[in-house]
Design a protein around this motif. Structure first.
Motif, PDB file in Angstrom:
ATOM      1  N   THR A   1      -5.594  -0.203   2.551  1.00 38.21           N
ATOM      2  CA  THR A   1      -6.666   0.228   1.637  1.00 38.21           C
ATOM      3  C   THR A   1      -7.781  -0.552   1.788  1.00 38.21           C
ATOM      4  O   THR A   1      -7.869  -1.762   2.072  1.00 38.21           O
ATOM      5  CB  THR A   1      -6.106   0.122   0.087  1.00 38.21           C
ATOM      6  OG1 THR A   1      -6.213  -1.227  -0.290  1.00 38.21           O
ATOM      7  CG2 THR A   1      -4.989   1.170  -0.077  1.00 38.21           C
ATOM      8  N   ILE A   2      -8.864  -0.117   1.587  1.00 36.58           N
ATOM      9  CA  ILE A   2     -10.416  -0.550   1.734  1.00 36.58           C
ATOM     10  C   ILE A   2     -11.115  -0.565   0.724  1.00 36.58           C
ATOM     11  O   ILE A   2     -11.235   0.355  -0.110  1.00 36.58           O
ATOM     12  CB  ILE A   2     -11.255  -0.154   3.069  1.00 36.58           C
ATOM     13  CG1 ILE A   2     -10.270  -0.253   4.312  1.00 36.58           C
ATOM     14  CG2 ILE A   2     -12.168  -0.893   3.357  1.00 36.58           C
ATOM     15  CD1 ILE A   2     -10.852   0.357   5.449  1.00 36.58           C
ATOM     16  N   ASP A   3     -11.896  -1.467   0.183  1.00 31.37           N
ATOM     17  CA  ASP A   3     -12.714  -1.520  -1.081  1.00 31.37           C
ATOM     18  C   ASP A   3     -13.724  -2.071  -0.881  1.00 31.37           C
ATOM     19  O   ASP A   3     -14.007  -3.658  -0.880  1.00 31.37           O
ATOM     20  CB  ASP A   3     -11.947  -2.070  -2.166  1.00 31.37           C
ATOM     21  CG  ASP A   3     -12.821  -1.692  -3.341  1.00 31.37           C
ATOM     22  OD1 ASP A   3     -13.837  -1.163  -3.520  1.00 31.37           O
ATOM     23  OD2 ASP A   3     -12.534  -2.607  -4.678  1.00 31.37           O
TER      24      ASP A   3
ATOM     25  N   THR B   1      -9.654   7.758   3.262  1.00 35.50           N
ATOM     26  CA  THR B   1     -10.444   8.082   1.903  1.00 35.50           C
ATOM     27  C   THR B   1     -11.707   8.832   2.258  1.00 35.50           C
ATOM     28  O   THR B   1     -12.281   9.487   1.219  1.00 35.50           O
ATOM     29  CB  THR B   1     -10.637   6.882   1.143  1.00 35.50           C
ATOM     30  OG1 THR B   1     -11.188   5.879   1.882  1.00 35.50           O
ATOM     31  CG2 THR B   1      -8.990   6.418   0.698  1.00 35.50           C
TER      32      THR B   1
ATOM     33  N   ALA C   1      -9.991  -5.703   2.279  1.00 41.79           N
ATOM     34  CA  ALA C   1      -8.911  -4.694   2.118  1.00 41.79           C
ATOM     35  C   ALA C   1      -7.650  -5.342   1.993  1.00 41.79           C
ATOM     36  O   ALA C   1      -7.470  -6.449   1.892  1.00 41.79           O
ATOM     37  CB  ALA C   1      -9.242  -4.465   3.499  1.00 41.79           C
ATOM     38  N   HIS C   2      -6.758  -4.483   1.853  1.00 43.43           N
ATOM     39  CA  HIS C   2      -5.231  -4.813   1.770  1.00 43.43           C
ATOM     40  C   HIS C   2      -4.527  -4.111   2.658  1.00 43.43           C
ATOM     41  O   HIS C   2      -4.631  -3.000   3.053  1.00 43.43           O
ATOM     42  CB  HIS C   2      -4.736  -4.502   0.225  1.00 43.43           C
ATOM     43  CG  HIS C   2      -3.476  -5.037   0.158  1.00 43.43           C
ATOM     44  ND1 HIS C   2      -3.210  -6.454  -0.133  1.00 43.43           N
ATOM     45  CD2 HIS C   2      -2.277  -4.657  -0.024  1.00 43.43           C
ATOM     46  CE1 HIS C   2      -1.981  -6.526  -0.352  1.00 43.43           C
ATOM     47  NE2 HIS C   2      -1.246  -5.408  -0.222  1.00 43.43           N
TER      48      HIS C   2
ATOM     49  N   ARG D   1     -10.536   0.143   9.823  1.00 43.34           N
ATOM     50  CA  ARG D   1      -8.972   0.160  10.019  1.00 43.34           C
ATOM     51  C   ARG D   1      -8.580  -0.432  11.187  1.00 43.34           C
ATOM     52  O   ARG D   1      -7.541  -1.086  11.194  1.00 43.34           O
ATOM     53  CB  ARG D   1      -8.380   1.573   9.766  1.00 43.34           C
ATOM     54  CG  ARG D   1      -8.626   2.203   8.412  1.00 43.34           C
ATOM     55  CD  ARG D   1      -7.986   3.737   8.471  1.00 43.34           C
ATOM     56  NE  ARG D   1      -8.209   3.968   6.854  1.00 43.34           N
ATOM     57  CZ  ARG D   1      -7.098   3.776   5.899  1.00 43.34           C
ATOM     58  NH1 ARG D   1      -5.897   3.093   6.244  1.00 43.34           N
ATOM     59  NH2 ARG D   1      -7.426   3.813   4.591  1.00 43.34           N
TER      60      ARG D   1
ATOM     61  N   ARG E   1      -0.312   0.012   6.611  1.00 46.67           N
ATOM     62  CA  ARG E   1      -0.977   0.738   5.594  1.00 46.67           C
ATOM     63  C   ARG E   1      -1.993   0.019   5.017  1.00 46.67           C
ATOM     64  O   ARG E   1      -1.842  -1.169   4.782  1.00 46.67           O
ATOM     65  CB  ARG E   1       0.109   1.144   4.545  1.00 46.67           C
ATOM     66  CG  ARG E   1       1.369   1.909   5.014  1.00 46.67           C
ATOM     67  CD  ARG E   1       1.452   3.384   5.323  1.00 46.67           C
ATOM     68  NE  ARG E   1       0.130   4.252   4.536  1.00 46.67           N
ATOM     69  CZ  ARG E   1       0.434   4.907   3.590  1.00 46.67           C
ATOM     70  NH1 ARG E   1       1.368   4.715   2.752  1.00 46.67           N
ATOM     71  NH2 ARG E   1      -0.728   5.694   2.979  1.00 46.67           N
TER      72      ARG E   1
ATOM     73  N   VAL F   1       0.766  -1.322  -0.076  1.00 45.86           N
ATOM     74  CA  VAL F   1       0.008  -0.168  -0.112  1.00 45.86           C
ATOM     75  C   VAL F   1       0.699   1.343   0.095  1.00 45.86           C
ATOM     76  O   VAL F   1       1.856   1.465   0.937  1.00 45.86           O
ATOM     77  CB  VAL F   1      -0.865   0.137   1.174  1.00 45.86           C
ATOM     78  CG1 VAL F   1      -1.675   1.364   1.220  1.00 45.86           C
ATOM     79  CG2 VAL F   1      -1.624  -1.358   1.475  1.00 45.86           C
TER      80      VAL F   1
ATOM     81  N   GLU G   1     -14.904   4.515   8.546  1.00 45.58           N
ATOM     82  CA  GLU G   1     -13.427   3.957   8.203  1.00 45.58           C
ATOM     83  C   GLU G   1     -12.745   3.655   9.213  1.00 45.58           C
ATOM     84  O   GLU G   1     -11.581   2.768   9.290  1.00 45.58           O
ATOM     85  CB  GLU G   1     -12.951   5.055   7.173  1.00 45.58           C
ATOM     86  CG  GLU G   1     -11.549   4.553   6.370  1.00 45.58           C
ATOM     87  CD  GLU G   1     -11.299   5.461   5.540  1.00 45.58           C
ATOM     88  OE1 GLU G   1      -9.975   5.661   5.037  1.00 45.58           O
ATOM     89  OE2 GLU G   1     -11.974   6.201   5.073  1.00 45.58           O
TER      90      GLU G   1
ATOM     91  N   ASP H   1      -4.327  -9.638   2.430  1.00 42.35           N
ATOM     92  CA  ASP H   1      -5.837  -9.359   1.715  1.00 42.35           C
ATOM     93  C   ASP H   1      -6.631  -9.904   2.976  1.00 42.35           C
ATOM     94  O   ASP H   1      -6.526 -10.948   3.407  1.00 42.35           O
ATOM     95  CB  ASP H   1      -5.822 -10.398   0.522  1.00 42.35           C
ATOM     96  CG  ASP H   1      -4.928  -9.789  -0.561  1.00 42.35           C
ATOM     97  OD1 ASP H   1      -4.697  -8.508  -0.793  1.00 42.35           O
ATOM     98  OD2 ASP H   1      -4.457 -10.636  -1.442  1.00 42.35           O
TER      99      ASP H   1
ATOM    100  N   ARG I   1      -0.452   4.431  -1.077  1.00 45.43           N
ATOM    101  CA  ARG I   1      -1.156   5.861  -1.348  1.00 45.43           C
ATOM    102  C   ARG I   1      -0.595   6.915  -0.438  1.00 45.43           C
ATOM    103  O   ARG I   1       0.408   6.633   0.366  1.00 45.43           O
ATOM    104  CB  ARG I   1      -2.555   5.548  -0.573  1.00 45.43           C
ATOM    105  CG  ARG I   1      -3.453   4.524  -1.234  1.00 45.43           C
ATOM    106  CD  ARG I   1      -4.618   4.219  -0.670  1.00 45.43           C
ATOM    107  NE  ARG I   1      -5.298   5.605  -0.369  1.00 45.43           N
ATOM    108  CZ  ARG I   1      -6.373   6.189  -1.123  1.00 45.43           C
ATOM    109  NH1 ARG I   1      -6.685   5.792  -2.323  1.00 45.43           N
ATOM    110  NH2 ARG I   1      -6.833   7.232  -0.690  1.00 45.43           N
TER     111      ARG I   1
END
Length: 168
Positions: free
Chosen positions: A104-106, A10, A110-111, A26, A102, A3, A22, A139, A5
């Motif tokens: 990222t969430i979708d 976000t 998440a990663h 996290r 670090r 990650v 969020e 992941d 970013r």
């Protein structure tokens, strides 16, 4: 794989509900990796297992390749728990320190990338040890109110000691 970013959150700063949601995600995502580390250190089967999805994969091959080992890809929560705790319980004392997370969430995936320092000492002879500095690529999937690891790839930046004494 990692990650990279340029910011952590976000959610728009003005949307308090989205920011809180969020931040909760996290925290739960990070906690999955903390359960992984502490579950090993305490040899706590339930805590360790709680870190993984039923269909999880643990890939230690990139790290082990650094000292010439060729472990198999571990597939399935039960296999991972049985293999890791079976290899360490009563034989190896461990401590894991997890930093540089670090995320990222979708949606419901998440990663997470993190840097993990893992100390392994033979229980019967602490002069036999391996200290590993490992980048983790994780992941995760949402599992109700918590997150669990679906795939964990462990690489190795450096090590000192005798990994072959610890891992075979």
């Amino acid at each position: 794989m990692y990650v990279n970013r340029d910011r952590a959150l976000t959610a728009p700063a003005h949307d308090s509900a989205a920011v809180v949601a969020e931040l909760r995600d996290r925290t739960e995502i990070t906690d999955a990796l903390l359960r992984f580390g502490l579950g090993q250190d305490l040899k706590d089967k339930e805590l360790f297992a709680s870190a993984f999805a039923a269909d999880a994969e643990l890939d230690f091959r990139p790290a082990a390749a650094k000292w010439g080992a060729k472990p198999p890809l571990m597939s399935g929560r039960d296999t991972i728990v049985t293999t890791i705790l079976g290899m360490f319980t009563g034989r190896v004392d461990t401590t894991h320190q997890i930093t540089n997370a670090r995320i990222t969430i979708d949606g419901d995936t998440a990663h997470l990338t993190a840097l993990v320092e893992a100390q392994h000492l033979l229980s019967a002879d602490h002069t036999k040890h391996a200290l590993l500095k490992n980048p983790y690529a994780v992941d995760l999937v949402r599992d109700g109110d918590r997150w669990v690891i679906r795939r964990l790839v462990i690489d190795n930046t450096w090590f000192v000691g005798e990994p072959t004494a610890i891992f075979g």
